[in-house]
Design an enzyme around this catalytic site. Structure first.
Site, PDB file in Angstrom:
ATOM      1  N   PHE B 121       0.174   6.721  14.197  1.00  0.00           N
ATOM      2  CA  PHE B 121       0.236   5.645  12.720  1.00  0.00           C
ATOM      3  C   PHE B 121       2.504   5.141  13.121  1.00  0.00           C
ATOM      4  O   PHE B 121       2.697   5.835  14.030  1.00  0.00           O
ATOM      5  CB  PHE B 121       0.241   6.497  11.680  1.00  0.00           C
ATOM      6  N   GLN B 234       9.676   1.095  -0.958  1.00  0.00           N
ATOM      7  CA  GLN B 234       9.189   0.710   0.219  1.00  0.00           C
ATOM      8  C   GLN B 234       8.279  -1.067   0.417  1.00  0.00           C
ATOM      9  O   GLN B 234       7.264  -0.977  -1.070  1.00  0.00           O
ATOM     10  CB  GLN B 234       8.071   1.041   0.705  1.00  0.00           C
ATOM     11  N   HIS B 236       6.276  -3.011   2.438  1.00  0.00           N
ATOM     12  CA  HIS B 236       4.782  -2.210   3.387  1.00  0.00           C
ATOM     13  C   HIS B 236       4.757  -3.603   3.984  1.00  0.00           C
ATOM     14  O   HIS B 236       4.698  -4.967   3.941  1.00  0.00           O
ATOM     15  CB  HIS B 236       3.291  -2.349   2.459  1.00  0.00           C
ATOM     16  N   LEU B 250      -3.080  -5.044   0.214  1.00  0.00           N
ATOM     17  CA  LEU B 250      -3.060  -4.201   1.905  1.00  0.00           C
ATOM     18  C   LEU B 250      -3.131  -4.393   2.888  1.00  0.00           C
ATOM     19  O   LEU B 250      -4.500  -4.649   2.477  1.00  0.00           O
ATOM     20  CB  LEU B 250      -2.733  -2.883   1.154  1.00  0.00           C
ATOM     21  N   GLU B 253      -1.600  -0.002   7.760  1.00  0.00           N
ATOM     22  CA  GLU B 253      -1.709   0.366   8.928  1.00  0.00           C
ATOM     23  C   GLU B 253      -2.204   0.428   9.898  1.00  0.00           C
ATOM     24  O   GLU B 253      -1.807   0.469  11.477  1.00  0.00           O
ATOM     25  CB  GLU B 253       0.338   1.347   8.945  1.00  0.00           C
ATOM     26  N   ARG B 309       8.110   1.227   8.347  1.00  0.00           N
ATOM     27  CA  ARG B 309       7.648  -0.004   7.424  1.00  0.00           C
ATOM     28  C   ARG B 309       9.434  -0.432   7.477  1.00  0.00           C
ATOM     29  O   ARG B 309       8.989  -1.929   7.069  1.00  0.00           O
ATOM     30  CB  ARG B 309       7.095   0.891   6.622  1.00  0.00           C
ATOM     31  N   HIS B 380       5.305  -1.651  -1.974  1.00  0.00           N
ATOM     32  CA  HIS B 380       3.462  -0.904  -1.523  1.00  0.00           C
ATOM     33  C   HIS B 380       4.293   0.235  -2.637  1.00  0.00           C
ATOM     34  O   HIS B 380       3.383   1.263  -2.838  1.00  0.00           O
ATOM     35  CB  HIS B 380       3.816  -0.764  -0.335  1.00  0.00           C
ATOM     36  N   ARG B 415       9.461   5.913   3.949  1.00  0.00           N
ATOM     37  CA  ARG B 415       8.860   6.596   4.071  1.00  0.00           C
ATOM     38  C   ARG B 415       7.755   6.721   5.505  1.00  0.00           C
ATOM     39  O   ARG B 415       7.437   4.980   5.163  1.00  0.00           O
ATOM     40  CB  ARG B 415       7.474   6.866   2.717  1.00  0.00           C
TER      41      ARG B 415
END
Lengths: 248, 608
Positions: B121, B234, B236, B250, B253, B309, B380, B415
């Site tokens: 990730f 954030q 995304h 969403l 990822e 991100r 997000h 994050r």
């Protein structure tokens, strides 16, 4: 863009009726979008449940033109808009208001089912070893998003209202996810036979057809559980075996 | 005399996503009485939407992983304004929390030798995310829910808290209403844990559901708690952009973790064009190496699509702005291309990313095993939140705890994917333990009837039957939508001083309009009324975000100021704090970031 008519069920515990609302439908809209548009512009106090809007939380269950659906995953382009689209609450549960029903019975049923009970860990560090092949079938059951559409269409609940004697397809899937969990050592077969009423299911597969997660509820969960119940309680050979080999 | 039901607990948890459930389970383990209040039905909270996985240095797939690497990755991802102690606790305690889920029945995907499988990730050096396909959040919330219902916790579903109740500063309960009948409820408690999640509904394009109106942030703020780092929101990088009605939903990822690549309309993999210095050593500079990384080659470096991100989102915005975007103002995310490398690509995609396959097929009519997706940034997550003690999760208000997204500190300026689910477990558990401890040491406080009366009066004045002038009446949905448009335009991904000032000004106007909102109907399951009541929270958190964003005069992580496009090390030495002033005005101050413990500083430096 087209103008479409939606017949929404409006009402509470005591009384209700369909009311017509007209709204513009643009490319890609799902039924839940139309309902939200109507709510914001014409019916501010309309009651409707929703959360994720992506088919993952199972909140926006309703009956669209009579078929049980997640409103967030039903595209307006897939239903005929030249005649009014009816949207009603689920029928197997008491109405609270408009499209919202009282599904609390489901949460009470789950609480009655014996919880997960794992065997001793396999390794010294307190962890287990499981092969992917052995968990595939349980992972299918664990896809359930608890939208309760399977409960809604099950005639034992919908027509016969046997909520006291029958836990419904959702909880057979839940039961199967526990009974077939490679680590679980609890025995729920007696409950399945008695208090859960698995015998009332006559495998018409209505539940499987409406599952938005495509869980093969009848074939993969209910029938294997029925077979286990039969083996445990009704198999004469097994019975004989048990007489000579008392269970520890 | 006001009519309300009263419930009494040792510990009250507000919010039943991952953090709230984990906190309630922990508090209940001490045999204290625990109440759990949630706005939706149990098991529907936003945790259910988490797709990719839970980050924990289990080292099942790559043995080089340990808590130190996870700690360093988290600090680097957060651009070093994280609370170092929270990052340390998180990295150390996450593995045990994941194993605990397995002991409660969770079934993660497996390695060949039968252990929990982990995937790559963004920003994580090694494959670290325990996962179940792309529905990890569902597995996690269901496991916590199914375990939690047998722990003696009393659950109040579809119940919204409007205000916290205080006794001489200490929080001693909460006041709210049940959505079904609109009846008021008082919850008396010796300790209260906020686990209410995020603020995504302050923006037009968001992956968040109706619930995420910043309730916990706002409840805490109005009770006197400090909010910290609110400028860090954030976006995304990959939300759906087409059709319009699904904009913002969403796209995990995990698509990029499995080999998906980002391309502009010219077909160019633009992420190779801008690799930040901080990550240059860890990032591949050619497509071949990037592919090998996604297929588990331990010697390969990550492809630039798996950068953090904040960076990926900005690169996408740049491509769109400069005219190289996809037809619907996004860019292309392509996983179908892997069929050039894997003969079984179609099956592989459907098995690894089943809900993405389903989502695009059903909502956009696109088969992701054959065509590229169109994606763009979506609001997000908020890194900022209630300022808490790292070990106990208690805020600066006695008796008030916070865990999960509504708490600040762990993630700094950005994050990492997968660090949210582990955050919920680690700090939910801690909040539960320490709130229980606090409850055991303190008696029940006194409830202030006057506070209850005045809040109830405020809540009921929204009904049009209560007689507002109809010519000026505002529709709550309209006010909410206008706020979302404004925040998206003026306090969004790219910020400037003049936009932010306009935003603050616009919020004053919106606050005035919110005062004039009226709703038809009665108190029973009235979504218009619920929306009207949530406006206060949305306005509070929006103002906090805008003011904090004005205050931080640099670009760092998710906070990008066009007028201050670079990082400024002086700015990075301070946290931006927002608190309620004596006259009810919002105050913004700065406080020095606590210095990182020397042994941890050494860990960071060794892993540069």
């Amino acid at each position: 863009m087209v103008m479409a008519t939606f017949k929404l069920w409006r009402g509470d515990r005591d009384a209700g009726r369909f009311e017509d609302y007209q709204t513009d439908i643009t490319e890609g809209m799902v039924v839940l979008d139309a309902v939200h548009q109507i709510q914001a512009e014409q019916a501010q106090d309309l009651a409707v449940r929703w959360n994720c809007k992506a088919g993952k939380c199972g909140s926006c269950s309703a009956e669209v033109n009579g078929s049980p659906k997640l409103m967030c995953m039903t595209r307006c382009s897939d239903i005929p808009l030249d005649k009014p689209v009816s949207i009603e609450p689920m029928k197997a549960f008491p109405l609270i208001k408009d499209l919202v029903t009282d599904v609390s019975w489901n949460f009470q049923v789950k609480k009655r089912i014996k919880p997960f009970k794992p065997r001793q860990p396999d390794a010294d560090d307190g962890t287990w070893r499981m092969a992917q092949a052995d968990i595939d079938r349980v992972q299918e059951f664990r896809k359930c998003i608890e939208c309760f559409l399977c409960q809604d269409v099950c005639h034992v609940l919908r027509e016969h209202q046997m909520h006291d004697a029958f836990i419904g397809p959702r909880f057979f899937v839940y039961g199967a996810s526990l009974e077939m969990h490679p680590l679980d050592i609890e025995n729920r077969l007696g409950d399945l036979k008695d208090s859960d009423g698995i015998g009332y299911c006559n495998i018409t597969k209505c539940c499987t057809k409406v599952c938005p997660e495509d869980i093969t509820i009848t074939d993969n969960a209910i029938i294997p559980l029925k077979e286990r119940v039969v083996d445990e309680f009704y198999d004469p050979l097994q019975k004989l075996f048990r007489i000579f080999r008392p269970r520890g | 005399m006001l009519n309300y039901e009263t419930h009494e607990y040792d510990v009250l948890v507000i919010g039943a996503g991952g953090a709230g459930l984990r906190a309630a389970i922990e508090a209940a383990a001490t045999r204290l009485s625990v109440g759990l209040v949630c706005k939706s039905l149990l098991g529907k909270a936003h945790t259910v939407m988490a797709e990719g996985g839970i980050a924990a240095a289990l080292a099942n797939v790559d043995q080089r992983d340990d808590w130190k690497v996870h700690f360093t990755d988290t600090m680097r991802g957060g651009q070093y304004v994280n609370n170092w102690r929270m990052a340390e606790l998180h990295a150390k305690e996450a593995p045990a929390c994941v194993r605990e889920l397995e002991a409660w029945g969770a079934l993660f995907d497996r390695t060949q030798d039968g252990r929990i499988l982990q995937r790559n990730f963004g920003g994580h050096k090694y494959p670290r995310l325990a996962h179940v396909g792309d529905r990890t959040g569902l597995e996690m919330i269901r496991t916590l829910q199914d375990h939690g219902i047998h722990q003696g916790i009393e659950v109040h579903m579809e119940c919204t808290v409007v205000t916290l109740l205080q006794d001489d500063g200490r929080v001693v309960g909460a006041f709210g209403y049940d959505r079904e009948r609109g009846r008021f409820r008082v919850f008396r408690a010796k300790a209260v844990i906020l686990a209410t999640g995020g603020v995504g509904r302050a923006y037009k394009i968001t992956s968040n559901s109706w619930e995420y109106t910043g309730d916990g942030h706002s409840l805490a703020y109005h009770a006197g708690a400090d909010l910290m780092d609110m400028e860090f929101v954030q976006f995304h990088p990959t939300g759906m952009v087409w059709p319009p009605s699904v904009r913002g939903i969403l796209v995990t990822e995990g698509v990029r973790g499995e080999g998906g690549v980002l391309r502009n309309r010219e077909g160019r993999r633009f992420m190779f064009d801008d690799i930040p210095e901080l990550y240059r050593n860890q990032t591949s500079d050619n497509e071949e190496e990037g592919w090998r990384y996604t297929q588990g080659d331990p010697d390969a470096r990550r492809p630039p699509e798996l950068l953090t991100r904040d960076h990926v989102a900005r690169c996408i915005v740049r491509e769109i702005k400069e005219g190289r975007g996809s037809p619907h103002d996004g860019v292309f995310l392509d996983i179908a291309w892997i069929k050039e490398r894997l003969p079984t690509a179609e099956d592989h995609i459907r098995r690894k990313l089943p809900s993405m396959y389903h989502q695009f097929k059903q909502l956009a009519g696109i088969d992701i095993t054959k065509e590229a997706m169109e994606v763009g940034p979506t609001t997000h997550y908020v890194m900022g939140g209630i300022r808490v003690d790292a070990d106990t999760q208690m805020s600066n208000v006695p008796g008030l705890f916070a865990a999960g997204e509504c708490a600040a500190g762990l993630h700094g300026a950005n994050r990492l994917g997968g660090n949210s689910l582990s955050d919920l477990l680690v700090f939910g558990k801690r909040a539960g333990r320490y709130a229980a401890e606090f409850a055991a040491e303190h008696g029940a406080g006194t409830i202030d009837e006057a506070q209850i009366e005045s809040t109830a009066t405020w809540a009921l004045r929204y009904f049009e039957s209560n007689g507002s002038a109809p010519t000026e009446a505002e529709n709550p949905y309209r006010v909410q939508a206008d706020l979302q448009d404004m925040m998206q335009d003026l306090v969004g991904i790219v910020r400037t001083e003049s936009d932010l000032r306009k935003g603050v000004e616009a919020l004053r106007d919106l606050a005035g309009r919110a005062q004039r909102v009226t709703v038809p109907g009665n108190r029973e399951y009235n979504a218009g009324w619920h929306t009207a009541l949530d406006l206060r929270h949305l306005l509070t958190v929006s103002e906090a975000i805008a003011l904090a964003a004005l205050e931080r005069k640099e670009s760092r992580g998710a906070h990008f100021r066009e007028d201050y496009p670079d990082k400024d090390e002086n700015e990075a030495r301070e946290n931006i704090i927002v608190r309620k002033g004596p006259d009810g005005e919002m105050q913004v101050t700065r406080e020095a970031l606590p210095a990182t413990r020397s042994d941890l500083q050494t860990v960071i430096e060794e892993m540069q």
